[in-house]
Design a protein around this motif. Structure first.
Motif, PDB file in Angstrom:
ATOM      1  N   GLU A 207      49.912   4.565  41.721  1.00  0.00           N
ATOM      2  CA  GLU A 207      50.458   5.881  42.096  1.00  0.00           C
ATOM      3  C   GLU A 207      50.585   6.785  40.877  1.00  0.00           C
ATOM      4  O   GLU A 207      50.243   7.964  40.920  1.00  0.00           O
ATOM      5  N   GLU A 208      51.089   6.221  39.773  1.00  0.00           N
ATOM      6  CA  GLU A 208      51.220   7.003  38.544  1.00  0.00           C
ATOM      7  C   GLU A 208      49.847   7.425  38.030  1.00  0.00           C
ATOM      8  O   GLU A 208      49.646   8.554  37.575  1.00  0.00           O
ATOM      9  N   GLY A 209      48.873   6.534  38.115  1.00  0.00           N
ATOM     10  CA  GLY A 209      47.513   6.861  37.696  1.00  0.00           C
ATOM     11  C   GLY A 209      46.916   7.989  38.515  1.00  0.00           C
ATOM     12  O   GLY A 209      46.284   8.904  37.973  1.00  0.00           O
ATOM     13  N   LEU A 210      47.121   7.957  39.824  1.00  0.00           N
ATOM     14  CA  LEU A 210      46.611   9.026  40.689  1.00  0.00           C
ATOM     15  C   LEU A 210      47.273  10.363  40.367  1.00  0.00           C
ATOM     16  O   LEU A 210      46.610  11.407  40.378  1.00  0.00           O
ATOM     17  N   ARG A 211      48.567  10.336  40.061  1.00  0.00           N
ATOM     18  CA  ARG A 211      49.254  11.585  39.672  1.00  0.00           C
ATOM     19  C   ARG A 211      48.659  12.145  38.382  1.00  0.00           C
ATOM     20  O   ARG A 211      48.440  13.356  38.255  1.00  0.00           O
ATOM     21  N   LEU A 212      48.387  11.281  37.405  1.00  0.00           N
ATOM     22  CA  LEU A 212      47.786  11.746  36.154  1.00  0.00           C
ATOM     23  C   LEU A 212      46.388  12.318  36.389  1.00  0.00           C
ATOM     24  O   LEU A 212      46.003  13.305  35.764  1.00  0.00           O
ATOM     25  N   LEU A 213      45.639  11.708  37.293  1.00  0.00           N
ATOM     26  CA  LEU A 213      44.302  12.231  37.610  1.00  0.00           C
ATOM     27  C   LEU A 213      44.363  13.621  38.223  1.00  0.00           C
ATOM     28  O   LEU A 213      43.459  14.434  38.011  1.00  0.00           O
ATOM     29  N   GLU A 214      45.407  13.888  38.992  1.00  0.00           N
ATOM     30  CA  GLU A 214      45.557  15.215  39.590  1.00  0.00           C
ATOM     31  C   GLU A 214      45.861  16.272  38.535  1.00  0.00           C
ATOM     32  O   GLU A 214      45.478  17.427  38.688  1.00  0.00           O
ATOM     33  N   LYS A 215      46.561  15.888  37.454  1.00  0.00           N
ATOM     34  CA  LYS A 215      47.028  16.839  36.455  1.00  0.00           C
ATOM     35  C   LYS A 215      46.121  16.965  35.236  1.00  0.00           C
ATOM     36  O   LYS A 215      46.186  17.961  34.534  1.00  0.00           O
ATOM     37  N   SER A 216      45.306  15.953  34.972  1.00  0.00           N
ATOM     38  CA  SER A 216      44.589  15.896  33.704  1.00  0.00           C
ATOM     39  C   SER A 216      43.092  15.735  33.907  1.00  0.00           C
ATOM     40  O   SER A 216      42.650  15.115  34.872  1.00  0.00           O
ATOM     41  N   ARG A 217      42.348  16.243  32.959  1.00  0.00           N
ATOM     42  CA  ARG A 217      40.897  16.034  32.952  1.00  0.00           C
ATOM     43  C   ARG A 217      40.642  14.682  32.308  1.00  0.00           C
ATOM     44  O   ARG A 217      41.050  14.425  31.175  1.00  0.00           O
ATOM     45  N   VAL A 218      39.971  13.807  33.030  1.00  0.00           N
ATOM     46  CA  VAL A 218      39.722  12.442  32.561  1.00  0.00           C
ATOM     47  C   VAL A 218      38.222  12.165  32.672  1.00  0.00           C
ATOM     48  O   VAL A 218      37.600  12.480  33.684  1.00  0.00           O
ATOM     49  N   ASP A 219      37.677  11.563  31.624  1.00  0.00           N
ATOM     50  CA  ASP A 219      36.253  11.242  31.617  1.00  0.00           C
ATOM     51  C   ASP A 219      35.957   9.842  32.147  1.00  0.00           C
ATOM     52  O   ASP A 219      34.852   9.585  32.634  1.00  0.00           O
TER      53      ASP A 219
END
Length: 72
Positions: free
Chosen positions: A35-47
């Motif tokens: 869940e925390e990982g999905l929240r970070l994906l929504e907020k941040s650009r990740v390669d």
């Protein structure tokens, strides 16, 4: 600078990956749960995402990781 999201409930693994990747000038973000990982994906650009396959101690099937993969 490339960014890698590490999703793993074992903080030692995330820290080791952070040190290794920083040697190659790669920024890391860390999450200890899907869940925390999905929240970070929504907020941040990740390669790239590096994720654990099992998040509960009584599971070794990899089903949690497969579910997270589909959600990503």
């Amino acid at each position: 600078m490339p960014t890698v999201l590490i999703i793993d409930d074992n903080r030692s693994i995330a820290m080791a990956l952070d040190v290794l990747l920083s040697l190659h000038e790669i920024q890391t973000l860390s999450a200890t749960s899907p869940e925390e990982g999905l929240r970070l994906l929504e907020k941040s650009r990740v390669d790239l995402v590096i994720q654990d396959m099992n998040f509960t101690t009584d599971t070794t099937s990899g089903a949690e990781g497969a579910d997270l993969f589909r959600r990503i």
